[in-house]
Enzyme design. Sequence first.
Site, PDB file in Angstrom:
ATOM      1  N   GLU A  18      60.161  39.576  -7.647  1.00 49.32           N
ATOM      2  CA  GLU A  18      61.462  39.542  -8.324  1.00 49.32           C
ATOM      3  C   GLU A  18      61.790  38.107  -8.768  1.00 49.32           C
ATOM      4  O   GLU A  18      62.352  37.892  -9.851  1.00 49.32           O
ATOM      5  CB  GLU A  18      62.574  40.017  -7.373  1.00 49.32           C
ATOM      6  CG  GLU A  18      62.411  41.442  -6.852  1.00 49.32           C
ATOM      7  CD  GLU A  18      61.605  41.524  -5.552  1.00 49.32           C
ATOM      8  OE1 GLU A  18      60.632  40.755  -5.403  1.00 49.32           O
ATOM      9  OE2 GLU A  18      61.928  42.364  -4.700  1.00 49.32           O
ATOM     10  N   ARG A  60      35.030  46.310   0.471  1.00 49.58           N
ATOM     11  CA  ARG A  60      35.030  45.123   1.342  1.00 49.58           C
ATOM     12  C   ARG A  60      35.799  43.962   0.711  1.00 49.58           C
ATOM     13  O   ARG A  60      36.318  43.104   1.403  1.00 49.58           O
ATOM     14  CB  ARG A  60      33.601  44.669   1.638  1.00 49.58           C
ATOM     15  CG  ARG A  60      32.876  45.534   2.634  1.00 49.58           C
ATOM     16  CD  ARG A  60      31.545  44.905   2.984  1.00 49.58           C
ATOM     17  NE  ARG A  60      30.802  45.694   3.951  1.00 49.58           N
ATOM     18  CZ  ARG A  60      29.655  45.314   4.498  1.00 49.58           C
ATOM     19  NH1 ARG A  60      29.116  44.148   4.146  1.00 49.58           N
ATOM     20  NH2 ARG A  60      29.037  46.073   5.372  1.00 49.58           N
ATOM     21  N   LEU A 108      27.863  41.899   7.491  1.00 51.68           N
ATOM     22  CA  LEU A 108      29.283  42.277   7.372  1.00 51.68           C
ATOM     23  C   LEU A 108      30.088  41.266   6.546  1.00 51.68           C
ATOM     24  O   LEU A 108      31.167  40.835   6.942  1.00 51.68           O
ATOM     25  CB  LEU A 108      29.923  42.493   8.753  1.00 51.68           C
ATOM     26  CG  LEU A 108      29.265  43.541   9.654  1.00 51.68           C
ATOM     27  CD1 LEU A 108      30.007  43.650  10.983  1.00 51.68           C
ATOM     28  CD2 LEU A 108      29.218  44.906   8.965  1.00 51.68           C
ATOM     29  N   ARG A 154      29.892  40.817  -0.589  1.00 51.66           N
ATOM     30  CA  ARG A 154      28.913  40.152  -1.466  1.00 51.66           C
ATOM     31  C   ARG A 154      29.015  40.670  -2.898  1.00 51.66           C
ATOM     32  O   ARG A 154      29.312  41.844  -3.127  1.00 51.66           O
ATOM     33  CB  ARG A 154      27.495  40.394  -0.952  1.00 51.66           C
ATOM     34  CG  ARG A 154      27.261  39.798   0.414  1.00 51.66           C
ATOM     35  CD  ARG A 154      25.841  39.969   0.875  1.00 51.66           C
ATOM     36  NE  ARG A 154      25.504  41.350   1.196  1.00 51.66           N
ATOM     37  CZ  ARG A 154      25.785  41.940   2.355  1.00 51.66           C
ATOM     38  NH1 ARG A 154      26.444  41.271   3.296  1.00 51.66           N
ATOM     39  NH2 ARG A 154      25.424  43.196   2.586  1.00 51.66           N
ATOM     40  N   GLY A 199      28.914  52.877  14.217  1.00 50.44           N
ATOM     41  CA  GLY A 199      28.197  54.109  13.981  1.00 50.44           C
ATOM     42  C   GLY A 199      28.930  55.348  14.471  1.00 50.44           C
ATOM     43  O   GLY A 199      30.159  55.367  14.566  1.00 50.44           O
TER      44      GLY A 199
HETATM   45  C1  AOF Z   1      56.501  39.998  -0.539  1.00 51.71           C
HETATM   46  N1  AOF Z   1      56.510  39.970  -1.892  1.00 51.71           N
HETATM   47  O1  AOF Z   1      57.373  40.453  -3.856  1.00 51.71           O
HETATM   48  C2  AOF Z   1      58.446  41.284  -1.927  1.00 51.71           C
HETATM   49  C3  AOF Z   1      58.426  41.341  -0.506  1.00 51.71           C
HETATM   50  O2  AOF Z   1      57.794  36.342   4.510  1.00 51.71           O
HETATM   51  P1  AOF Z   1      58.448  36.666   3.233  1.00 51.71           P
HETATM   52  O3  AOF Z   1      59.717  35.925   3.000  1.00 51.71           O
HETATM   53  O4  AOF Z   1      57.511  36.556   2.057  1.00 51.71           O
HETATM   54  O5  AOF Z   1      58.904  38.218   3.329  1.00 51.71           O
HETATM   55  C4  AOF Z   1      57.974  39.224   3.351  1.00 51.71           C
HETATM   56  C5  AOF Z   1      58.670  40.555   3.297  1.00 51.71           C
HETATM   57  O6  AOF Z   1      59.534  40.633   2.175  1.00 51.71           O
HETATM   58  C6  AOF Z   1      57.729  41.732   3.142  1.00 51.71           C
HETATM   59  O7  AOF Z   1      57.240  42.192   4.384  1.00 51.71           O
HETATM   60  C7  AOF Z   1      58.610  42.781   2.486  1.00 51.71           C
HETATM   61  O8  AOF Z   1      59.366  43.447   3.483  1.00 51.71           O
HETATM   62  C8  AOF Z   1      59.601  41.953   1.652  1.00 51.71           C
HETATM   63  N2  AOF Z   1      59.367  42.017   0.167  1.00 51.71           N
HETATM   64  N3  AOF Z   1      57.447  40.684   0.134  1.00 51.71           N
HETATM   65  O9  AOF Z   1      55.630  39.417   0.073  1.00 51.71           O
HETATM   66  C9  AOF Z   1      57.426  40.556  -2.620  1.00 51.71           C
HETATM   67  N4  AOF Z   1      59.379  41.885  -2.658  1.00 51.71           N
HETATM   68 ZN    ZN Z   2      62.168  39.319  -1.754  1.00 49.09          ZN
END
Ligand code: AOF
Ligand code: ZN
Length: 393
Positions: free
Chosen positions: A88, A219, A239, A242, A328
Site C-alpha cells: 500500500e 525449491r 538439497l 539449482r 522417504g
Molecule cells: C507485509 N507486506 O504489503 C502488507 C503486510 O513487520 P511488518 O511491519 O512488515 O508487518 C508485517 C505484517 O503486516 C504481515 O504479517 C501482515 O499481517 C501485514 N501486512 N505485510 O509484509 C504488506 N500489507
Molecule cells: Zn501495512
Amino acid sequence: MSAHDRWAGTDGRLRRQLRQPAHPWAFAPGQGMIQPHDHVHMDRALMLAERGRGQTSPNPMVGAVVVSADGRLIGSGYHEHAGGPHAEIHALRMAPDARGATLYCTLEPCCHTGRTGPCVDRIEAAGIARVVAAVEDPNPLVAGAGFTHLRAHGIEVDVGLRRKVAMVQNRAFFTFVRTSRPFVILKAAMSSDGYIAQGPGVRTALSSAASLRHAQGVRAEIDAIGVGSGTVLVDDPLLTAREVYRHRPLARVVFDRRLRTPATARLFSTIAHGPVIIFTARETADACPGRVAALESVGASVEPCEDLPSAFRRLGERGITSLLLEGGAALHQAAWDADLVDYVQVYVAPRVIGQSGVPFLPDRSLSLVALADGRTTVCGADVLMEGYVHRVD
Ligand code: AOF
Ligand code: ZN
C-alpha cells in the site's frame, strides 16, 4: 462404498474439508456496488503481488493499486521483501494526489506497527475514499481491525473480491499464521503402479528431466526442504535449489530420530545455501554427545524433539512458513498419519516396478484423484498430479 465416498478418499479427511461451510468473509460489499472494473484493478493488484513470490517470507505477498475518482491508474506497488515497505505504501508513494481515489489491495491493510508503520494511517492521510480488499489479514494483530479502523474514519470498505485467489496466492502465510507451523507439501516421484523405489534402500531414479526442472522451481520459492535420515543415507542429496533464481537461504531439515546422518554427507558441503537442522529424539541426543558434536562441527544444528508436530512447530518459530517434504516413505507416512500434510505433489512416471517395490503411502488412505482443487500437468514423459488435503480458503 458410494461413488462419492470413493471420489472423496477413504478416510473422510477430504470430505470434511470439502463440506466446510462458506467462509464468513465470502464477499461482503460496503456501501458501494462492485463494478466490472473493480475486478480488473484487483487482478492487477494480484499480479503485482505475484512479483514478490519467493521473496517475502515470513511475510505475505501483497499487491496494491490506486485508481483516481475518474478511473485513472495513479499508483501501484507490491511488497518486495520482509521488512520493506508494504504494498500500500509503495502504491501511495506513486500517487501524490490520491484524494477521493480507491485503493485496491490483496490483503487487509495493517493497523499495527511491526517492522513498518500502520498502513491505515497512511491511507487515511492520503484521502483515499474507498478501499477494496481481497481478504482479511489472519494476523491476530490485524484480523479485521484494519477494516474497522478505515470504516471508523469514513472510508468505504469492500472485502472479498477475488478472496479465494488471494488466499491461495498466500497459502503458506495463511497456514503459518493460523497454525504456527509451515504449509507442508508432500512431494514424491512414483511409478505408474504406485511405488516410489525398487526396494528399501535402493536408489531409484524415476523422474523425467522436465519433472526434475519443475521440482527445482518449487525449491526456488519454498522456505525449507525436509527429508528423513534414510534418504540422506541412500541418496546423499545436496538439497539445494539449482538452475533457478533464489536469493534467500534455503533451510534443509533432516528428521533423524536415531541420528544416523553421517557428518560426511554431501549436504554439509552446502551450508552456504542455508542452515541444516537435524531433529532427533531427546534420548538419542543424550546418549550420543559425540555424534551431536560431530554434526555440529560440520555446521548442523541438532535439535532434540519429541515428535513430528513439535518439530514442525519449531520450524514455525524459526519463521519457516513452507516446507517441502521430499521423502522417504517413512517420513511421508509419519506426516500423513499426523495429519500434517496440506498439499500433495506426485510426479507419476510411465514405469512399472512391481510388488517388490516400496509403495507410496501404503495405508492407501490417500487417493490422488480426491485431492481438492486437483491439477494434472504433463512433465515430459511424467504426469504431475497435485492438490490440497487441507484447503486454505
Ligand atoms: C507485509 N507486506 O504489503 C502488507 C503486510 O513487520 P511488518 O511491519 O512488515 O508487518 C508485517 C505484517 O503486516 C504481515 O504479517 C501482515 O499481517 C501485514 N501486512 N505485510 O509484509 C504488506 N500489507
Ligand atoms: Zn501495512
